[in-house]
Write an enzyme that holds these catalytic residues in place. Structure first.
Site, short mmCIF file in Angstrom:
data_model
loop_
_atom_site.label_atom_id
_atom_site.label_comp_id
_atom_site.label_asym_id
_atom_site.label_seq_id
_atom_site.Cartn_x
_atom_site.Cartn_y
_atom_site.Cartn_z
CD GLU A 1 -5.78 2.77 -6.66
OE1 GLU A 1 -5.71 2.25 -7.78
OE2 GLU A 1 -5.11 2.37 -5.69
NE ARG B 1 -4.16 -1.64 0.13
CZ ARG B 1 -4.18 -2.74 -0.62
NH1 ARG B 1 -3.15 -3.04 -1.39
NH2 ARG B 1 -5.23 -3.54 -0.58
CG HIS C 1 -2.71 -0.21 -7.61
ND1 HIS C 1 -3.77 0.14 -6.82
CD2 HIS C 1 -2.25 -1.39 -7.11
CE1 HIS C 1 -3.97 -0.77 -5.89
NE2 HIS C 1 -3.05 -1.72 -6.04
#
Length: 314
Positions: A261, A232, A281
């Site tokens: 994001e 994360r 990601h």
């Protein structure tokens, strides 16, 4: 009962048709939205009347939960649930299940790929070739025989360890609970940081892991060491990572996760950092993992209906 899939989660029209028929035969309604929309008011509209929803990593806030009085279950098409207001779910007695195990292989493989990309300068080599250059001063590093330090010895971390052992790596691990794993030596975090050539992060985001890697941790690492983050974003202090790379406290890094994001803000501090590979990601994003994820999240709902909930996060 009404079940709503708020976003595509990689589902094909054919798969949705099969699931819709299956749920209708059980006397339930299944609704699917084929586009991703993070606007909260739109999400509330989509979830109207739903008893259970499926969502991946779109934030689910208390405001959303309060606006959905029928909601009793959330099947998260993701491993982590830090984007879900768990306190609000607990207050409403809303069960939250995750998609445990759907991306173990995909994340582990990308972590190894990121290590090789940093070591062999694959991204820079591609750019150099495209702009008419040659090997020039390119000199890579071999993974063979290196010490890999894994922070977070869950399924993904241990899968990375398995793959690394094929490269003849010595594997160190740090975890909240010590385990007995062949070929993996469990040590405390300070020893791992000092002795590892590669530090790979595989922990969830919690109050304890937020800022896990800061300036003091980077100072402990070898000057020739590299950092890999597929966990994360907030687990790593981005300013500290930028500083560590600028000051050559570490030799390089590759990250796939951030405070938010992607797309990232154009002035994100990591854009200025040297010897850094940044990915949008994608660690969990493979055809195979998406297929597995759909099966897991829908099975979560079916078992919940049978009074046998699994992958419970609260």
């Amino acid at each position: 009962m009404k079940f709503t899939i708020l976003e595509p989660i990689g589902m094909t029209a054919c798969k949705y048709g099969q699931l819709k028929k299956e749920f209708e035969e059980l006397g339930h309604e299944l609704v699917f939205f084929g586009d991703r929309n993070e606007d909260e008011q739109e999400l509330i509209k989509r979830a109207e009347g739903a008893d259970a929803i499926v969502v991946s990593n779109i934030p689910i806030t208390k405001n959303f939960i309060d606006a959905c009085p029928n909601l009793s279950m959330i099947s998260v098409a993701f491993t982590g649930v830090d984007h879900i207001d768990m306190k609000a779910c607990d207050e409403r007695n809303i069960l939250v299940s995750n998609a445990a195990g759907f991306s173990t292989e995909s994340v582990a493989e990308l972590a190894i790929g990121m290590i090789l990309s940093v070591y062999r300068k694959i991204v820079g080599g591609d750019a150099m070739t495209r702009f008419g250059g040659d090997r020039g001063g390119f000199l890579g590093t071999e993974l063979n025989g290196k010490t890999l330090g894994i922070i977070g010895a869950g399924d993904i971390g241990l899968r990375v360890a398995e793959i690394a052992k094929v490269f003849n790596c010595k594997v160190l691990a740090y975890s909240r609970s010590e385990k007995s794993v062949e070929g993996v030596t469990f040590v405390d975090k300070e020893i791992l940081l000092k002795e590892s050539d590669i530090v790979s992060l595989h922990v969830p985001l919690t109050d304890e892991t937020k800022g896990l890697m800061g300036k003091e941790e980077f100072k402990l690492m070898k000057a020739e060491a590299i950092l890999i983050n597929t966990a994360r974003g907030p687990v790593v202090d981005s300013e500290a990572l930028c500083w560590a790379l600028d000051e050559a406290e570490i030799a390089g890094a590759a990250v796939d996760v951030y405070e938010k994001e992607p797309p990232l803000d154009k002035d994100h501090i990591l854009f200025t950092a040297p010897n850094l590979i940044m990915l949008p990601h994608i660690a969990y994003a493979t055809n195979e993992s998406f297929d597995k994820r759909i099966d897991i999240v829908m099975e979560n709902i079916k078992l919940w209906l049978q009074g046998k909930p699994r992958n419970i996060m609260n």
